[in-house]
Scaffold this motif. Structure first.
Motif, short mmCIF file in Angstrom:
data_model
loop_
_atom_site.label_atom_id
_atom_site.label_comp_id
_atom_site.label_asym_id
_atom_site.label_seq_id
_atom_site.Cartn_x
_atom_site.Cartn_y
_atom_site.Cartn_z
N TYR A 11 0.96 1.92 5.87
CA TYR A 11 -0.08 2.05 6.88
C TYR A 11 0.57 2.03 8.27
O TYR A 11 1.36 1.13 8.59
CB TYR A 11 -1.09 0.91 6.77
N GLU A 12 0.25 3.01 9.07
CA GLU A 12 0.77 3.09 10.43
C GLU A 12 -0.42 3.12 11.40
O GLU A 12 -1.17 4.10 11.43
CB GLU A 12 1.62 4.35 10.60
N PRO A 13 -0.59 2.06 12.19
CA PRO A 13 -1.75 1.97 13.09
C PRO A 13 -1.87 3.14 14.06
O PRO A 13 -2.97 3.50 14.47
CB PRO A 13 -1.51 0.66 13.84
N MET A 14 -0.74 3.74 14.43
CA MET A 14 -0.75 4.80 15.43
C MET A 14 -0.93 6.20 14.85
O MET A 14 -0.96 7.19 15.58
CB MET A 14 0.56 4.76 16.24
N GLN A 15 -1.07 6.28 13.52
CA GLN A 15 -1.20 7.60 12.90
C GLN A 15 -2.56 8.22 13.26
O GLN A 15 -3.55 7.52 13.45
CB GLN A 15 -1.07 7.49 11.38
N THR A 16 -2.56 9.53 13.36
CA THR A 16 -3.78 10.24 13.79
C THR A 16 -4.75 10.50 12.64
O THR A 16 -5.96 10.52 12.84
CB THR A 16 -3.40 11.57 14.43
N ASP A 17 -4.23 10.71 11.44
CA ASP A 17 -5.12 10.97 10.31
C ASP A 17 -5.68 9.66 9.75
O ASP A 17 -5.14 8.59 9.96
CB ASP A 17 -4.38 11.74 9.21
N ILE A 18 -6.78 9.78 9.05
CA ILE A 18 -7.45 8.61 8.47
C ILE A 18 -6.66 8.08 7.28
O ILE A 18 -6.28 8.83 6.39
CB ILE A 18 -8.88 8.97 8.02
N SER A 156 -6.17 -11.39 -1.81
CA SER A 156 -5.72 -11.31 -0.41
C SER A 156 -4.31 -10.75 -0.33
O SER A 156 -4.00 -9.94 0.56
CB SER A 156 -5.77 -12.69 0.25
N ILE A 157 -3.45 -11.14 -1.26
CA ILE A 157 -2.07 -10.63 -1.28
C ILE A 157 -2.08 -9.13 -1.50
O ILE A 157 -1.36 -8.38 -0.82
CB ILE A 157 -1.24 -11.34 -2.37
N TYR A 158 -2.91 -8.67 -2.43
CA TYR A 158 -2.98 -7.23 -2.72
C TYR A 158 -3.54 -6.46 -1.53
O TYR A 158 -3.01 -5.40 -1.16
CB TYR A 158 -3.84 -6.98 -3.96
N ILE A 159 -4.60 -6.97 -0.93
CA ILE A 159 -5.23 -6.27 0.20
C ILE A 159 -4.31 -6.25 1.42
O ILE A 159 -4.14 -5.21 2.07
CB ILE A 159 -6.58 -6.92 0.57
N LEU A 160 -3.69 -7.39 1.72
CA LEU A 160 -2.79 -7.46 2.86
C LEU A 160 -1.59 -6.54 2.66
O LEU A 160 -1.07 -5.96 3.63
CB LEU A 160 -2.31 -8.90 3.08
N SER A 161 -1.15 -6.41 1.42
CA SER A 161 -0.01 -5.54 1.12
C SER A 161 -0.33 -4.07 1.41
O SER A 161 0.57 -3.29 1.72
CB SER A 161 0.41 -5.69 -0.35
N VAL A 162 -1.59 -3.71 1.31
CA VAL A 162 -2.00 -2.33 1.59
C VAL A 162 -1.72 -1.99 3.05
O VAL A 162 -1.25 -0.89 3.38
CB VAL A 162 -3.49 -2.13 1.27
N TYR A 163 -1.97 -2.96 3.94
CA TYR A 163 -1.89 -2.68 5.38
C TYR A 163 -0.63 -3.26 6.04
O TYR A 163 -0.47 -3.12 7.25
CB TYR A 163 -3.12 -3.23 6.07
N SER A 164 0.20 -3.92 5.28
CA SER A 164 1.42 -4.49 5.85
C SER A 164 2.62 -4.21 4.95
O SER A 164 2.52 -4.27 3.73
CB SER A 164 1.26 -6.01 6.04
N SER A 165 3.74 -3.92 5.56
CA SER A 165 4.96 -3.62 4.81
C SER A 165 5.91 -4.81 4.76
O SER A 165 7.08 -4.66 4.40
CB SER A 165 5.69 -2.43 5.46
N GLU A 166 5.42 -5.99 5.11
CA GLU A 166 6.26 -7.19 5.07
C GLU A 166 6.74 -7.44 3.65
O GLU A 166 5.96 -7.41 2.70
CB GLU A 166 5.48 -8.41 5.58
N SER A 167 8.03 -7.71 3.51
CA SER A 167 8.61 -7.85 2.17
C SER A 167 8.14 -9.12 1.45
O SER A 167 8.24 -9.20 0.22
CB SER A 167 10.14 -7.87 2.27
N TRP A 168 7.62 -10.11 2.20
CA TRP A 168 7.14 -11.33 1.54
C TRP A 168 5.78 -11.11 0.88
O TRP A 168 5.34 -11.94 0.08
CB TRP A 168 7.07 -12.49 2.52
N LEU A 169 5.11 -10.01 1.21
CA LEU A 169 3.86 -9.67 0.53
C LEU A 169 4.21 -8.94 -0.77
O LEU A 169 4.58 -7.77 -0.76
CB LEU A 169 2.98 -8.80 1.44
#
Length: 223
Positions: A11-18, A156-169
């Motif tokens: 997920y990239e917050p600055m991306q133009t497409d949905i 929460s771990i699964y959902i947060l992993s969708v929007y974050s690339s942090e390796s601890w997720l």
């Protein structure tokens, strides 16, 4: 099998497409979390209490539920493998590795440099280990604290992993599209995921064993 476990791109917050999450991927692991949350708790405050009274060994119940957990996760992935195998037979495919062009076009995954052994490790072993680690963690939290807390933690771990690339997720290690092996620009390393999973499994097994020995299940059941 890669289609089921591919997950989704970063997920990239600055991306133009949905950005549209892979809801099928999310539902698969939410379902696993639901199954893990259901049986052990019902057994603990049901027939399992009779087993505890007769055996007088709490360690026996705890070990049996850990084995049940690992066994069910293994069955889950075995079903996925069998479905993929049957589909391959129907479609006339006679190899383990998927077609490179199809994977690159539909899943943005580069499999050109992988051997059969590496592919199996990344697609089967890594997801299996990570899922077992998260499931054991959930079971410990559900039994020691509260089932709802355990379920919410996993989801929460699964959902947060969708929007974050942090390796601890840990959910990031369950998405093939984010794996460095398939995506050279990614920082998600399978071996780091395996190490984290082993550590989490050992901590969950030990913590669950020690806390369950002192857990007042009779009072909790009556409240």
């Amino acid at each position: 099998m890669t289609y089921i476990l591919k997950g989704m791109r970063f997920y990239e917050p600055m991306q133009t497409d949905i950005y549209i999450p892979d809801f099928a991927w999310i539902l698969i692991y939410v379902y696993i979390a639901f199954v893990v949350n259901s049986y052990p708790i019902k057994d603990l405050y049901g027939y399992g209490q009779m087993v505890l009274i007769r055996s007088k060994k709490r360690s026996f119940w705890w070990k049996s539920k850990c084995i049940w957990n690992v066994f069910n996760i293994g069955i889950f992935y075995m079903i996925i493998i069998l479905n993929s195998f049957i589909f391959a037979l129907i479609s006339g495919a006679n190899r383990i590795m998927p077609q490179q062009s199809i994977q690159m076009y539909y899943n943005q995954m580069d499999v050109s440099q992988l051997t059969n052994g590496q592919f199996i490790f990344e697609v089967v072993v890594v997801p299996l280990m990570v899922t077992v680690a998260l499931s054991l963690l959930q079971m410990v939290v559900s039994i020691v604290i509260h089932p709802v807390i355990g379920f919410v933690l996993s989801v929460s771990i699964y959902i947060l992993s969708v929007y974050s690339s942090e390796s601890w997720l840990m959910g990031n290690y369950l998405m093939l599209m984010r794996n460095r092996v398939f995506n050279s620009t990614s920082s998600i390393n399978s071996y780091k995921g395996i190490i984290c999973s082993i550590f989490l499994i050992l901590v969950s097994l030990l913590t669950g064993y020690l806390r369950f020995r002192k857990l007042d299940i009779w009072t909790d059941n009556n409240e």
